[in-house]
Design a protein around this motif. Structure first.
Motif, mmCIF file in Angstrom:
data_model
loop_
_atom_site.group_PDB
_atom_site.id
_atom_site.type_symbol
_atom_site.label_atom_id
_atom_site.label_comp_id
_atom_site.label_asym_id
_atom_site.label_seq_id
_atom_site.Cartn_x
_atom_site.Cartn_y
_atom_site.Cartn_z
ATOM 1 N N ALA A 452 0.828 -1.210 0.000
ATOM 2 C CA ALA A 452 0.000 0.000 0.000
ATOM 3 C C ALA A 452 0.861 1.258 0.000
ATOM 4 O O ALA A 452 0.537 2.247 -0.663
ATOM 5 N N GLY A 455 2.249 1.644 -3.566
ATOM 6 C CA GLY A 455 1.066 2.218 -4.192
ATOM 7 C C GLY A 455 1.125 2.515 -5.666
ATOM 8 O O GLY A 455 0.296 3.264 -6.175
ATOM 9 N N THR A 456 2.078 1.970 -6.427
ATOM 10 C CA THR A 456 2.156 2.235 -7.860
ATOM 11 C C THR A 456 1.241 1.259 -8.611
ATOM 12 O O THR A 456 0.620 0.376 -8.020
ATOM 13 N N ILE A 482 -2.584 3.273 2.088
ATOM 14 C CA ILE A 482 -2.817 3.918 0.790
ATOM 15 C C ILE A 482 -3.002 5.414 0.962
ATOM 16 O O ILE A 482 -3.662 5.867 1.900
ATOM 17 N N SER A 487 -1.164 6.868 -5.748
ATOM 18 C CA SER A 487 -2.084 5.742 -5.569
ATOM 19 C C SER A 487 -3.377 5.915 -6.345
ATOM 20 O O SER A 487 -4.368 5.233 -6.054
ATOM 21 N N LEU A 490 -5.406 3.020 -7.561
ATOM 22 C CA LEU A 490 -6.041 2.141 -6.578
ATOM 23 C C LEU A 490 -7.447 2.595 -6.211
ATOM 24 O O LEU A 490 -8.124 1.922 -5.430
ATOM 25 N N ILE A 517 -6.320 9.747 -1.507
ATOM 26 C CA ILE A 517 -5.985 9.659 -2.933
ATOM 27 C C ILE A 517 -6.438 10.931 -3.669
ATOM 28 O O ILE A 517 -5.701 11.510 -4.463
#
Length: 592
Positions: A452, A455-456, A482, A487, A490, A517
């Motif tokens: 997390a 996060g890529t 995250i 991120s 995601l 995010i």
């Protein structure tokens, strides 16, 4: 408990167990533990004033009195053990200490057994100063003495531990959950010092002379005696220890007041005055020699002082200057495996920790390797934590962490996964993903959090799997880790996971992750989640709507701000208050 006290306690318990005939398995386990502690550095052990000293540092503990009594019973003044002592020879020493005194003293007994790597010095009755240690393997000039207790030594219950059972497993059997690891041999000598080398060896100038000792103290204060360090064949005279002169105004003390070997302060002062002088190479060679002496005398604090001084002066040399290369060469000569080991042992000491971490960072991949060994083999949690914290500051050689993910011990994999997450090593994603099926939940939690934090896009698919882990704690780690624009890929996997998540605590953290995010997709999902839906069917719990309000506040995009303005008049009292509070706070912050 410090490292020295841990070692003293292990040694004392090992000797005590060797006196118990029925404790064979405990003897083997404790002996392996002692071997593990002796892998990295030489150790000097002596009894002084009724207490035990390890490398000159007094140690205290309930179980040490018995060991002090055994040393006194055998008339031993000092024991010097090399790094990674041969197990059979260490076994002979511990067994001899456990036995009652016989017709031969321990040095003679060990010499007869072929022990040639350990050094035992008998206490001298004429003076309190310990004579220089000598190899026990040499039977020359061994003073015979009468047995303290004139009777035959009784069996100690250690028969058969070595005979027929070679110690081939001492580097693989875990001790208290920590496996012992092997260490590389010392580095070979420099190419220009090898016999037959085509390159002429450059003469290394001798270090500046040691300043003379200060005048003797008054008769009421007898001068302190200095014992020769283990391995030093030259006895030292009974004189007050030489004290280096105080630094002059032109040569300030090193940062952090780190100690320097006698004579090194003058060399550092010359370098500080003119870091690019024509004789810089000779001055640096003198400091390298001081490093070698500090290692020989087991003074890691002085070693750290010299390294820090070289690095500090190097930073004042212009990048474009050709002199930088000479400093880099000197540091490469300094950063041997032994020097890195010594620096690592300073990490648990608060007054040296920051300087030791800075010095290890300069050590690059070699320092990472030593720290990884320490992380695996340290016997205490404090030592493992100090190695872990130092690894977090490393900037080179971190690719070694990826390979460490395949370690057989669960706690090593967990610690390495946490480090990879802290450092954001994207190349480790495939290795982390393989451990999402690990049987230990603690490992899966660390792996999920690391993925997390990275996060890529490469982490999207492994995290999608982690969001379906049977443990809510693992799913929670994904949500907690995250965040940020990296991120953005995601956002949709989180939205899908929210529809399937049954645990309300995990669901709340997933909503907050969308706020961190702050991508358009994430904000649209938050807006939908913040709405009250139908009056009878499809109503949402207040706690989840409050989480959505908090997520919108974290996102702080124009769309999020507009939604919060509308929720400021919501029919739910709690949601209305939270939205107004968020609007007020965002009004004081610049818009994104």
């Amino acid at each position: 408990m410090s490292t020295h006290e841990t070692l003293a306690a292990r040694f004392a318990r090992c000797v005590t167990l060797f006196r118990e005939p029925g404790a064979r398995e405990d003897q083997k386990a404790e002996f392996r533990a002692l071997l593990g502690l002796l892998q990295d550095a030489a150790v000097s052990l002596r009894a002084a004033g009724g207490r035990l000293e390890i490398n000159g540092i007094p140690c205290e503990g309930e179980g040490l009195t018995g060991l002090v009594q055994r040393l006194d019973l055998h008339g031993i003044g000092e024991i010097a053990l090399p790094a990674a002592p041969p197990p059979p020879q260490l076994f002979q020493l511990v067994r001899a200490l456990a036995d009652q005194p016989g017709t031969d003293d321990i040095p003679s007994r060990l010499a007869a057994a072929g022990v040639d790597r350990l050094r035992v010095t008998l206490a001298s009755p004429e003076t309190s100063e310990a004579p220089p240690p000598r190899p026990v393997a040499s039977s020359e000039d061994v003073e015979s003495r009468d047995a303290i207790i004139p009777r035959t030594s009784r069996p100690s219950g250690t028969e058969g531990i070595l005979r027929g059972e070679p110690w081939r497993d001492t580097k693989s059997v875990p001790i208290d959950g920590v496996p012992l690891v092997s260490h590389d041999p010392p580095p070979p000598p420099a190419a220009d010092a090898l016999p037959g080398s085509s390159r002429p060896a450059r003469a290394t100038p001798a270090p500046p002379p040691v300043p003379p000792a200060p005048p003797a103290p008054p008769p009421s204060q007898p001068p302190a005696t200095v014992a020769a360090p283990p391995g030093d064949p030259t006895p030292r005279a009974k004189a007050a220890a030489p004290v280096p002169p105080a630094p002059t105004p032109k040569s300030p003390a090193p940062a952090g007041s780190l100690p320097l070997p006698a004579g090194a302060a003058d060399v550092v002062a010359q370098l500080t005055r003119d870091p690019t002088a024509p004789g810089v190479g000779d001055l640096l060679a003198a400091l390298v020699h001081h490093v070698e002496l500090a290692l020989k005398q087991r003074r890691p604090d002085q070693l750290l002082g010299v390294i820090s001084a070289i690095v500090r002066v190097e930073e004042s040399v212009p990048e474009a200057s050709g002199m930088r290369r000479q400093y880099a060469i000197a540091l490469r000569r300094v950063y041997t495996k032994s020097a890195l080991d010594a620096l690592v042992y300073l990490l648990p000491e608060p007054k040296y920790r920051a300087d030791a971490v800075a010095a290890l960072r300069r050590g690059g991949a070699g320092a990472v390797e030593v720290l990884m060994d320490r992380l695996v083999a340290s016997p205490t949690m404090d030592e493992r934590r100090s190695a872990f914290d130092a690894l977090r500051h490393m900037t080179e050689g971190t690719d070694q962490l990826v390979h460490a993910l395949e370690h057989r011990e669960w706690f090593v994999v967990r610690n390495v996964a946490e480090l990879i997450g802290e450092l954001g090593i994207e190349a480790a994603v495939p290795g982390l993903a393989r451990h999402l099926e690990h049987e230990d939940e603690r490992v899966r939690k660390a792996v999920a959090l690391a993925l997390a934090k990275i996060g890529t896009r490469a982490a999207v698919e492994p995290l999608r799997r982690a969001l379906h882990d049977p443990s809510p704690d693992v799913r929670m780690q994904v949500a907690l880790g995250i965040g940020g624009q990296k991120s953005a890929a995601l956002a949709m996997p989180l939205v899908v996971a929210m529809d399937e998540e049954k645990d309300e605590a995990v669901l709340r953290e997933l909503i907050l992750a969308l706020g961190r995010i702050a991508s358009p997709d994430a904000v649209q999902a938050l807006i939908k989640c913040s709405q009250p839906a139908g009056r009878i069917f499809g109503r949402k719990s207040a706690s989840l709507r409050l989480a959505a309000v908090e997520g919108l506040r974290l996102a702080a995009t124009p769309a999020a701000r507009g939604t919060l303005d509308g929720l400021a008049d919501d029919g739910d009292k709690q949601v209305r208050a939270a939205a107004r509070s968020a609007v007020s706070e965002l009004g004081r912050k610049p818009r994104r």
